[in-house]
Design a protein around this motif. Sequence first.
Motif, PDB file in Angstrom:
ATOM      1  N   THR A  67       0.846  -1.175   0.000  1.00  0.00           N
ATOM      2  CA  THR A  67       0.000   0.000   0.000  1.00  0.00           C
ATOM      3  C   THR A  67       0.888   1.233   0.000  1.00  0.00           C
ATOM      4  O   THR A  67       1.775   1.360   0.835  1.00  0.00           O
ATOM      5  N   LYS A  68       0.644   2.110  -0.944  1.00  0.00           N
ATOM      6  CA  LYS A  68       1.441   3.327  -1.022  1.00  0.00           C
ATOM      7  C   LYS A  68       0.839   4.387  -0.117  1.00  0.00           C
ATOM      8  O   LYS A  68      -0.360   4.625  -0.144  1.00  0.00           O
TER       9      LYS A  68
ATOM     10  N   PRO B  43       1.841   8.085   0.375  1.00  0.00           N
ATOM     11  CA  PRO B  43       2.689   9.224   0.034  1.00  0.00           C
ATOM     12  C   PRO B  43       2.952  10.127   1.235  1.00  0.00           C
ATOM     13  O   PRO B  43       2.058  10.379   2.053  1.00  0.00           O
TER      14      PRO B  43
ATOM     15  N   SER C 115       6.773   7.164  -1.226  1.00  0.00           N
ATOM     16  CA  SER C 115       5.509   6.444  -1.081  1.00  0.00           C
ATOM     17  C   SER C 115       5.589   5.430   0.061  1.00  0.00           C
ATOM     18  O   SER C 115       4.599   4.780   0.376  1.00  0.00           O
TER      19      SER C 115
ATOM     20  N   HIS D  82       0.097  12.320   2.764  1.00  0.00           N
ATOM     21  CA  HIS D  82      -0.777  12.871   1.726  1.00  0.00           C
ATOM     22  C   HIS D  82      -1.628  11.759   1.132  1.00  0.00           C
ATOM     23  O   HIS D  82      -1.244  10.589   1.165  1.00  0.00           O
ATOM     24  N   ASP D  83      -2.744  12.133   0.575  1.00  0.00           N
ATOM     25  CA  ASP D  83      -3.639  11.160  -0.048  1.00  0.00           C
ATOM     26  C   ASP D  83      -3.123  10.689  -1.401  1.00  0.00           C
ATOM     27  O   ASP D  83      -3.368   9.552  -1.790  1.00  0.00           O
ATOM     28  N   THR D  84      -2.428  11.569  -2.103  1.00  0.00           N
ATOM     29  CA  THR D  84      -1.909  11.210  -3.423  1.00  0.00           C
ATOM     30  C   THR D  84      -0.438  11.608  -3.535  1.00  0.00           C
ATOM     31  O   THR D  84       0.016  12.533  -2.853  1.00  0.00           O
ATOM     32  N   MET D  85       0.279  10.922  -4.410  1.00  0.00           N
ATOM     33  CA  MET D  85       1.674  11.272  -4.654  1.00  0.00           C
ATOM     34  C   MET D  85       1.770  12.653  -5.284  1.00  0.00           C
ATOM     35  O   MET D  85       2.698  13.405  -4.996  1.00  0.00           O
ATOM     36  N   GLU D  86       0.795  13.016  -6.092  1.00  0.00           N
ATOM     37  CA  GLU D  86       0.802  14.328  -6.729  1.00  0.00           C
ATOM     38  C   GLU D  86       0.776  15.445  -5.691  1.00  0.00           C
ATOM     39  O   GLU D  86       1.528  16.415  -5.801  1.00  0.00           O
ATOM     40  N   SER D  87      -0.088  15.311  -4.684  1.00  0.00           N
ATOM     41  CA  SER D  87      -0.159  16.360  -3.658  1.00  0.00           C
ATOM     42  C   SER D  87       1.112  16.366  -2.809  1.00  0.00           C
ATOM     43  O   SER D  87       1.578  17.422  -2.386  1.00  0.00           O
TER      44      SER D  87
END
Length: 97
Positions: free
Chosen positions: A2-3, A5, A24, A56-61
């Motif tokens: 499970t990643k 981030p 991650s 963070h919820d996403t790697m992008e954020s």
Amino acid sequence: MTKLPAVYIIASKRNGAIYVGVTSNLPQRVWQHREGLIEGFTKRYGCKVLVWSERHDTMESAIMREKQIKAGNRKAKLALIEANNPTWRDLFADIAQ
């Protein structure tokens, strides 16, 4: 796997060299820094103490936040650390699984 981030700051000592990174898998990445397995700045300057992190919820954020922190000056980074960890305690035990 499970990643999860995260953005993190790792330091050589209180008010020493600091490094801002994104990953991650925070426990694994910090362990790699502590063991000196990652070539570059952190190995050269002995950055092994996790002094701040943010999930963070996403790697992008997470990447956007890392860029924001890196764009700031050293004073801003120190303020971020000291707002949540005024004694510069090593937070690795808090995140290790």
